[in-house]
Enzyme design. Structure first.
Site, PDB file in Angstrom:
ATOM      1  N   ARG A  45       0.873  -1.498  -0.118  1.00 47.02           N
ATOM      2  CA  ARG A  45       0.269  -0.188  -0.384  1.00 47.02           C
ATOM      3  C   ARG A  45       0.862   1.109   0.602  1.00 47.02           C
ATOM      4  O   ARG A  45       2.065   1.260  -0.260  1.00 47.02           O
ATOM      5  CB  ARG A  45      -0.573  -0.133   1.271  1.00 47.02           C
ATOM      6  CG  ARG A  45      -0.792  -0.181   2.792  1.00 47.02           C
ATOM      7  CD  ARG A  45       0.744   0.122   3.173  1.00 47.02           C
ATOM      8  NE  ARG A  45      -0.061   1.084   3.349  1.00 47.02           N
ATOM      9  CZ  ARG A  45       1.136   2.173   3.545  1.00 47.02           C
ATOM     10  NH1 ARG A  45       2.624   1.814   3.764  1.00 47.02           N
ATOM     11  NH2 ARG A  45       0.971   3.305   3.537  1.00 47.02           N
ATOM     12  N   GLY A  46       0.489   2.238  -0.464  1.00 44.16           N
ATOM     13  CA  GLY A  46       0.889   3.291  -0.260  1.00 44.16           C
ATOM     14  C   GLY A  46       1.314   4.303  -1.823  1.00 44.16           C
ATOM     15  O   GLY A  46       1.462   2.536  -2.202  1.00 44.16           O
ATOM     16  N   ASP A 227      -2.003  11.003  -2.234  1.00 46.65           N
ATOM     17  CA  ASP A 227      -2.680   9.599  -3.289  1.00 46.65           C
ATOM     18  C   ASP A 227      -2.727  10.553  -4.355  1.00 46.65           C
ATOM     19  O   ASP A 227      -2.642   9.452  -5.014  1.00 46.65           O
ATOM     20  CB  ASP A 227      -3.443   9.206  -2.225  1.00 46.65           C
ATOM     21  CG  ASP A 227      -3.306   8.075  -1.311  1.00 46.65           C
ATOM     22  OD1 ASP A 227      -2.998   8.844  -0.223  1.00 46.65           O
ATOM     23  OD2 ASP A 227      -2.629   7.074  -1.188  1.00 46.65           O
ATOM     24  N   ASN A 237      -5.341  12.662   0.273  1.00 46.10           N
ATOM     25  CA  ASN A 237      -4.095  11.936   1.386  1.00 46.10           C
ATOM     26  C   ASN A 237      -4.940  10.909   2.632  1.00 46.10           C
ATOM     27  O   ASN A 237      -6.507  10.816   2.591  1.00 46.10           O
ATOM     28  CB  ASN A 237      -3.380  12.627   1.946  1.00 46.10           C
ATOM     29  CG  ASN A 237      -1.777  11.308   2.957  1.00 46.10           C
ATOM     30  OD1 ASN A 237      -1.498  10.855   1.824  1.00 46.10           O
ATOM     31  ND2 ASN A 237      -1.284  11.781   3.605  1.00 46.10           N
TER      32      ASN A 237
END
Ligand code: MRU
Length: 336
Positions: A45-46, A227, A237
């Site tokens: 993730r990220g 994001d 985000n």
């Protein structure tokens, strides 16, 4: 250095972020469907990390001679908010189109090389953001961060945590306050874990303590990742970022966003158009599988929020630091 994701001869190897910090386990994705599952299940993730994973997933699909459109569509359907995912798939599509005249094994090799290159580039981009951002971090102060925008959220080094790493490497004496980041606990489980590995002093706080500490005068600045960033500098985000930004403004604490250019979506004029992922209610009603609310409690679980550009002191990119007014400054940055 933490190896978040890596292309190997047996497949795409990634650290399973759902098991951290209790267990350090690596899984191998052998098919593009495995990669899609890993992204959906938050094993990886990220924003930048899922971009790298998607590129490697496309390469796995090409290597297996799977239908190219199906491969790209499957990976694009995994998570909706982080634009790096779509950026990476688009980059792989453009290359694939340009290779159409070549024999299949050459196409496969070039696609694998491209995915590996996206991974290598990401680390260099983070290091560059670190160099640009480090001078903004005040010495002898605490930096507050939200979620995990570190090595684990990227190919390595990190965006927001990359800036912190670079500030420490430049000799500054700083410590970090990490918001736990309910409901998925990326701050508690991941940010604390990776900063401790680097020996950077880190204190865990619950999300609702951020205002208290921002008011205390102890926090020198806030640094978060992103994001997706719209053309006007509005930032999507992790959920809770908006609250921290407002509290930072109220207390005159600078609020910085560190993000690579692959996180910008210039097709969206403002953050209002950014799609926000809604995740399972069980993430809110349970902690590690244990119910913390009465059964059938109605739940909202947006995974991200949008911070309006007016709360953002500056955006740190690999090309430099951008300050308001963002629409003009970002346009100029893209021309340089
Ligand atoms: O839901 P996640 O864990 O993928 O969300 C991650 C974040 O919101 C990060 O802050 C963002 O991707 C920046 S990562 C360098």
């Amino acid at each position: 250095m933490i190896q978040t994701i890596q292309w190997t001869d047996s497949g795409v190897v990634m650290i399973d972020q759902t098991r951290l910090p209790l267990e350090e386990i690596y899984i191998t994705c052998r098919t593009y469907e495995d990669v899609a599952h890993a992204i959906r299940a938050m094993i990886i993730r990220g924003a930048p990390a899922i971009g790298v994973a998607a590129a490697m997933g496309v390469a796995l699909g090409v290597a297996a001679s799977a239908d190219f459109a199906t491969v790209c569509d499957t990976l694009a359907a995994t998570r909706p908010t982080a634009v790096n995912l779509f950026w990476a798939i688009e980059r792989m599509k453009i290359l694939h189109r340009s290779l159409s005249a070549l024999p299949p094994d050459l196409i496969r090799d070039r696609m694998i090389d491209e995915a590996k290159q996206i991974c290598v580039d990401d680390i260099a981009i983070n290091e560059s953001m670190g160099r640009h951002g480090a001078p903004l971090v005040p010495d002898n102060k605490t930096v507050l961060t939200h979620c995990n925008a570190g090595a684990l959220a990227t190919a390595g080094y990190g965006t927001a945590l990359g800036v912190i790493r670079a500030a420490v490497a430049s000799g500054k004496h700083i410590d970090v306050f990490a918001d736990e980041t309910r409901p998925f606990l990326q701050g508690a489980r991941l940010t604390v874990w990776e900063l401790q590995k680097d020996g950077i002093p880190t204190t865990l706080i619950t999300d609702n303590m951020a205002g208290h500490f921002l008011k205390s005068g102890r926090i020198g600045c806030v640094i978060v990742g992103a994001d997706r960033i719209a053309a006007n500098g509005d930032v999507a985000n992790k959920i809770g970022t908006y609250s921290v930004a407002v509290l930072a403004r109220e207390n005159k604490v600078p609020f910085y966003v560190a993000a690579p250019l692959s996180t910008f979506d210039f097709t969206l004029p403002t953050g209002a158009e950014i799609p926000i992922e809604q995740r399972a209610p069980s993430e809110v009603t349970q902690v590690f599988g244990v119910a913390i609310a009465p059964p059938d409690t109605p739940v909202q679980n947006p995974a991200f929020d949008v911070t309006p550009n007016r709360y953002i002191t500056a955006i740190i990119t690999e090309r430099g630091v951008v300050r308001p007014p963002y629409t003009e400054a970002l346009r100029e940055l893209m021309l340089t």
